[in-house]
Design an enzyme around this catalytic site. Structure first.
Site, PDB file in Angstrom:
ATOM      1  CD  GLU A 161      -2.201   1.291   2.993  1.00 17.29           C
ATOM      2  OE1 GLU A 161      -1.600   0.704   3.908  1.00 17.29           O
ATOM      3  OE2 GLU A 161      -3.272   1.914   3.160  1.00 17.29           O
TER       4      GLU A 161
ATOM      5  CE  LYS B 265      -7.099   1.409   4.088  1.00 17.60           C
ATOM      6  NZ  LYS B 265      -5.796   1.859   4.657  1.00 17.60           N
TER       7      LYS B 265
ATOM      8  CB  CYS C  62      -3.959  -1.278   4.751  1.00 14.73           C
ATOM      9  SG  CYS C  62      -2.957  -1.190   6.230  1.00 14.73           S
TER      10      CYS C  62
HETATM   11  N1  ING Z   1      -3.200   0.945   8.834  1.00 11.89           N
HETATM   12  C1  ING Z   1      -3.588   0.182   9.960  1.00 11.89           C
HETATM   13  C2  ING Z   1      -4.191  -1.157   9.603  1.00 11.89           C
HETATM   14  O1  ING Z   1      -5.380  -1.361   9.584  1.00 11.89           O
HETATM   15  C3  ING Z   1      -4.441   0.105  12.184  1.00 11.89           C
HETATM   16  C4  ING Z   1      -4.468   0.918  10.913  1.00 11.89           C
HETATM   17  C5  ING Z   1      -3.246  -0.058  12.908  1.00 11.89           C
HETATM   18  C6  ING Z   1      -5.584  -0.526  12.619  1.00 11.89           C
HETATM   19  C7  ING Z   1      -3.225  -0.840  14.073  1.00 11.89           C
HETATM   20  C8  ING Z   1      -5.576  -1.325  13.776  1.00 11.89           C
HETATM   21  C9  ING Z   1      -4.387  -1.475  14.500  1.00 11.89           C
HETATM   22  O2  ING Z   1      -3.396  -2.059   9.385  1.00 11.89           O
HETATM   23  C10 ING Z   1      -3.819   1.129   7.635  1.00 11.89           C
HETATM   24  N2  ING Z   1      -3.114   1.796   6.683  1.00 11.89           N
HETATM   25  O3  ING Z   1      -4.971   0.765   7.416  1.00 11.89           O
END
Ligand code: ING
Length: 304
Positions: free
Chosen positions: A46, A127, A172
């Site tokens: 990503e 996304k 992601c």
């Molecule tokens: N980043 C993270 C993900 O879902 C996150 C946001 C981090 C959610 C840690 C939960 C815990 O992997 C992205 N870019 O979505």
């Protein structure tokens, strides 16, 4: 058997000070290494071209867009990826920040494309699940401002034919939501590609930070198993401008097993020859949707 030779091309940190040509050169080197492994497909992360900029509050819209977004694809700086792909006869998946002028207005999306062996874009995904918060939170050491910087994707989860099989793309945070896999699974997805940038520290739930790696693989393995599909999860990893990001890029089989994984947090390829026919048993036995699923009892999932 329908073998697709897949190279999960994990990338180490991309600093806010790294010029895009330098990053693209790293990606071209990974593509050439994948080619030496006779890969058919290279999967990049990503937002692969830049730092994971959503961790900072960037008030100046012009600076934000000029520094981190692409207004065309291929663009001048990304053209070497398309040219190398065509030269080597290899396809690739690329995640990037997209500016599009559609429906009479400018839009910003967290986007991923799949490009075929001739260098043609055959799929675009935007996304859907944007994590974090839409407001700047100065008390947080890092932000997650995807809801400020991007709109929710307008293309949904659409499977597409590629390399003799049925493919899907998620990005992601999408990987944490079962619906992402199921909507693709209901379209017969046999391989789902997913780039991610995941900071270990999540200011909204620091108590879970120590579970970052567990919560990375868990949903991808579940999604693969419950929909009888391959899942390829590819990180931008390592300590990027002081903040650690989860690595462990992995290729997961339709039975939910991790069959290849990166051993470092840098630029590294995890490789597997993936037989799409391995999805058949899952889709015709335990997860034969037609025979076993009972949608008449699931209406809450789409109505709320
Ligand atoms: N980043 C993270 C993900 O879902 C996150 C946001 C981090 C959610 C840690 C939960 C815990 O992997 C992205 N870019 O979505």
């Amino acid at each position: 058997s329908r073998i697709v030779r897949v190279a999960a091309a994990q990338m180490g940190p991309v600093s806010r000070n790294d010029a895009k040509p330098k990053t693209v050169a790293r990606m071209v080197a990974l593509m050439r290494e994948a080619h030496s492994l006779k890969a058919d497909l290279v999967v990049f992360p990503e937002l692969a071209l830049t730092a994971f900029f959503t961790k900072w509050y960037i008030a100046d819209e012009a600076e934000l867009e000029a520094t981190y977004f692409e207004t065309e694809m291929p663009s001048e700086v990304t053209r070497p990826l398309f040219e190398t792909a065509a030269e080597l006869g290899i396809g690739f998946h690329l995640g990037y920040a997209e500016i599009a002028h559609e429906g009479g207005r400018k839009r910003r999306y967290n986007t991923a494309i799949v490009v075929d062996r001739t260098g043609r874009i055959v799929h675009k995904y935007r996304k859907v699940h944007l994590p974090g918060h839409e407001d700047y939170r100065p008390d947080y050491p890092i932000q997650d401002l995807e809801k400020m910087y991007f709109e929710v994707g307008d293309k949904g989860f659409r499977a597409f034919r590629h390399e003799g099989g049925v493919f899907g793309v998620i990005i992601c945070n999408d990987r944490r939501w079962p619906e992402s896999y199921r909507v693709l699974g209901l379209q017969g997805a046999e391989m789902i590609l997913c780039g991610y940038n995941t900071c270990v520290h999540n200011p909204m739930a620091p108590e879970h930070d120590h579970l970052a790696n567990f919560h990375n693989h868990l949903p991808m393995q579940a999604g693969a198993y419950q929909n009888g599909t391959w899942v390829v999860g590819v990180a931008k990893a390592g300590v990027e401008d002081d903040w650690a990001m989860v690595g462990q890029s992995a290729i997961i089989s339709p039975t939910g097993e991790i069959v290849a994984m990166c051993a470092t947090d840098g630029d590294e390829i995890a490789f597997c020859r993936c037989d799409l026919d391995l999805t058949r048993l899952s889709k015709t036995a335990v997860f034969d949707f037609a025979r076993h699923r009972r949608p008449e009892h699931y209406s809450l999932i789409t109505s709320t």
